[in-house]
Design a protein around this motif. Sequence first.
Motif, PDB file in Angstrom:
ATOM      1  N   MET A  18       0.851  -1.166   0.000  1.00 50.33           N
ATOM      2  CA  MET A  18       0.000   0.000   0.000  1.00 50.33           C
ATOM      3  C   MET A  18       0.898   1.231   0.000  1.00 50.33           C
ATOM      4  SD  MET A  18      -2.855   1.164   2.848  1.00 50.33           S
ATOM      5  CE  MET A  18      -4.004  -0.125   2.467  1.00 50.33           C
ATOM      6  N   ARG A  19       0.625   2.127  -0.896  1.00 50.02           N
ATOM      7  CA  ARG A  19       1.403   3.358  -0.951  1.00 50.02           C
ATOM      8  C   ARG A  19       1.136   4.218   0.268  1.00 50.02           C
ATOM      9  NH1 ARG A  19       3.111   5.644  -6.400  1.00 50.02           N
ATOM     10  NH2 ARG A  19       3.345   3.769  -7.612  1.00 50.02           N
ATOM     11  N   GLN A  20       2.088   5.119   0.557  1.00 50.84           N
ATOM     12  CA  GLN A  20       1.990   5.976   1.739  1.00 50.84           C
ATOM     13  C   GLN A  20       0.707   6.801   1.741  1.00 50.84           C
ATOM     14  OE1 GLN A  20       4.063   5.649   4.206  1.00 50.84           O
ATOM     15  NE2 GLN A  20       3.119   7.205   5.462  1.00 50.84           N
ATOM     16  N   GLN A  21       0.334   7.355   0.589  1.00 50.98           N
ATOM     17  CA  GLN A  21      -0.880   8.167   0.504  1.00 50.98           C
ATOM     18  C   GLN A  21      -2.125   7.325   0.820  1.00 50.98           C
ATOM     19  OE1 GLN A  21      -1.563   9.800  -3.387  1.00 50.98           O
ATOM     20  NE2 GLN A  21      -3.172  11.169  -2.695  1.00 50.98           N
ATOM     21  N   GLU A  22      -2.195   6.126   0.255  1.00 49.87           N
ATOM     22  CA  GLU A  22      -3.315   5.226   0.543  1.00 49.87           C
ATOM     23  C   GLU A  22      -3.332   4.847   2.021  1.00 49.87           C
ATOM     24  OE1 GLU A  22      -3.948   1.621  -1.702  1.00 49.87           O
ATOM     25  OE2 GLU A  22      -3.740   2.737  -3.563  1.00 49.87           O
ATOM     26  N   TYR A  23      -2.145   4.609   2.578  1.00 48.15           N
ATOM     27  CA  TYR A  23      -2.044   4.231   3.987  1.00 48.15           C
ATOM     28  C   TYR A  23      -2.605   5.327   4.885  1.00 48.15           C
ATOM     29  CZ  TYR A  23      -0.045   3.048   8.495  1.00 48.15           C
ATOM     30  OH  TYR A  23       0.116   2.764   9.831  1.00 48.15           O
ATOM     31  N   ARG A  24      -2.254   6.584   4.611  1.00 52.74           N
ATOM     32  CA  ARG A  24      -2.755   7.701   5.418  1.00 52.74           C
ATOM     33  C   ARG A  24      -4.281   7.799   5.313  1.00 52.74           C
ATOM     34  NH1 ARG A  24       1.741  10.317   3.240  1.00 52.74           N
ATOM     35  NH2 ARG A  24       0.427  11.515   1.834  1.00 52.74           N
ATOM     36  N   ILE A  25      -4.820   7.627   4.107  1.00 54.12           N
ATOM     37  CA  ILE A  25      -6.274   7.678   3.926  1.00 54.12           C
ATOM     38  C   ILE A  25      -6.932   6.513   4.663  1.00 54.12           C
ATOM     39  CG2 ILE A  25      -8.134   7.493   2.230  1.00 54.12           C
ATOM     40  CD1 ILE A  25      -6.209   8.940   0.252  1.00 54.12           C
ATOM     41  N   ALA A  26      -6.339   5.326   4.570  1.00 55.67           N
ATOM     42  CA  ALA A  26      -6.884   4.149   5.255  1.00 55.67           C
ATOM     43  C   ALA A  26      -6.935   4.382   6.767  1.00 55.67           C
ATOM     44  CB  ALA A  26      -6.049   2.916   4.931  1.00 55.67           C
ATOM     45  N   CYS A  27      -5.871   4.940   7.321  1.00 53.60           N
ATOM     46  CA  CYS A  27      -5.841   5.226   8.758  1.00 53.60           C
ATOM     47  C   CYS A  27      -6.903   6.255   9.123  1.00 53.60           C
ATOM     48  CB  CYS A  27      -4.460   5.722   9.173  1.00 53.60           C
ATOM     49  SG  CYS A  27      -3.192   4.443   9.095  1.00 53.60           S
ATOM     50  N   ALA A  28      -7.082   7.270   8.280  1.00 57.93           N
ATOM     51  CA  ALA A  28      -8.089   8.297   8.541  1.00 57.93           C
ATOM     52  C   ALA A  28      -9.496   7.691   8.517  1.00 57.93           C
ATOM     53  CB  ALA A  28      -7.978   9.426   7.526  1.00 57.93           C
ATOM     54  N   ILE A  29      -9.754   6.799   7.574  1.00 62.93           N
ATOM     55  CA  ILE A  29     -11.061   6.131   7.505  1.00 62.93           C
ATOM     56  C   ILE A  29     -11.300   5.315   8.773  1.00 62.93           C
ATOM     57  CG2 ILE A  29     -12.345   4.268   6.362  1.00 62.93           C
ATOM     58  CD1 ILE A  29     -11.163   5.313   3.711  1.00 62.93           C
ATOM     59  N   CYS A  30     -10.314   4.541   9.182  1.00 60.94           N
ATOM     60  CA  CYS A  30     -10.467   3.714  10.387  1.00 60.94           C
ATOM     61  C   CYS A  30     -10.664   4.573  11.622  1.00 60.94           C
ATOM     62  CB  CYS A  30      -9.257   2.807  10.556  1.00 60.94           C
ATOM     63  SG  CYS A  30      -9.182   1.514   9.316  1.00 60.94           S
ATOM     64  N   LYS A  56      -7.597   3.883  -3.688  1.00 61.73           N
ATOM     65  CA  LYS A  56      -6.583   3.933  -4.738  1.00 61.73           C
ATOM     66  C   LYS A  56      -5.825   5.238  -4.580  1.00 61.73           C
ATOM     67  CE  LYS A  56      -7.284   0.162  -6.823  1.00 61.73           C
ATOM     68  NZ  LYS A  56      -6.380  -0.884  -6.393  1.00 61.73           N
ATOM     69  N   HIS A  57      -4.509   5.171  -4.706  1.00 62.67           N
ATOM     70  CA  HIS A  57      -3.707   6.392  -4.686  1.00 62.67           C
ATOM     71  C   HIS A  57      -3.930   7.120  -6.007  1.00 62.67           C
ATOM     72  CE1 HIS A  57      -0.678   4.761  -7.468  1.00 62.67           C
ATOM     73  NE2 HIS A  57      -0.896   3.620  -6.832  1.00 62.67           N
ATOM     74  N   GLU A  58      -3.555   8.381  -6.043  1.00 59.79           N
ATOM     75  CA  GLU A  58      -3.716   9.162  -7.261  1.00 59.79           C
ATOM     76  C   GLU A  58      -2.982   8.473  -8.404  1.00 59.79           C
ATOM     77  OE1 GLU A  58      -2.733  13.635  -8.841  1.00 59.79           O
ATOM     78  OE2 GLU A  58      -3.058  13.306  -6.704  1.00 59.79           O
ATOM     79  N   GLY A  59      -3.693   8.206  -9.467  1.00 54.05           N
ATOM     80  CA  GLY A  59      -3.109   7.497 -10.599  1.00 54.05           C
ATOM     81  C   GLY A  59      -3.242   5.983 -10.494  1.00 54.05           C
TER      82      GLY A  59
END
Length: 82
Positions: free
Chosen positions: A1-13, A75-78
């Motif tokens: 998981m890319r860093q950007q996706e990881y940050r979003i995933a943590c925010a969702i949780c 999904k990360h950007e792109g």
Amino acid sequence: MRQQEYRIACAICDYVARQYPQHVRDKRFFAIENGGHRNKVTAGRLKRAGVTPGVSDYCITTPCGPYSTLWIELKHEGGKLS
């Protein structure tokens, strides 16, 4: 998981845990760990155990109106759906 996706995933949780703690407690909100690169042996074992590529990252199983389940795919950007 890319860093950007990881940050979003943590925010969702974090959001779901704060706003809907009963969903977490009752296991109606959960992550589905299907992603990541694996060696062939591990990939084969996971496939045999039922891991399915293309399944969304998160699921909330709480009825709301005509809907019974919310599936969330990050999904990360792109990034591309597979």
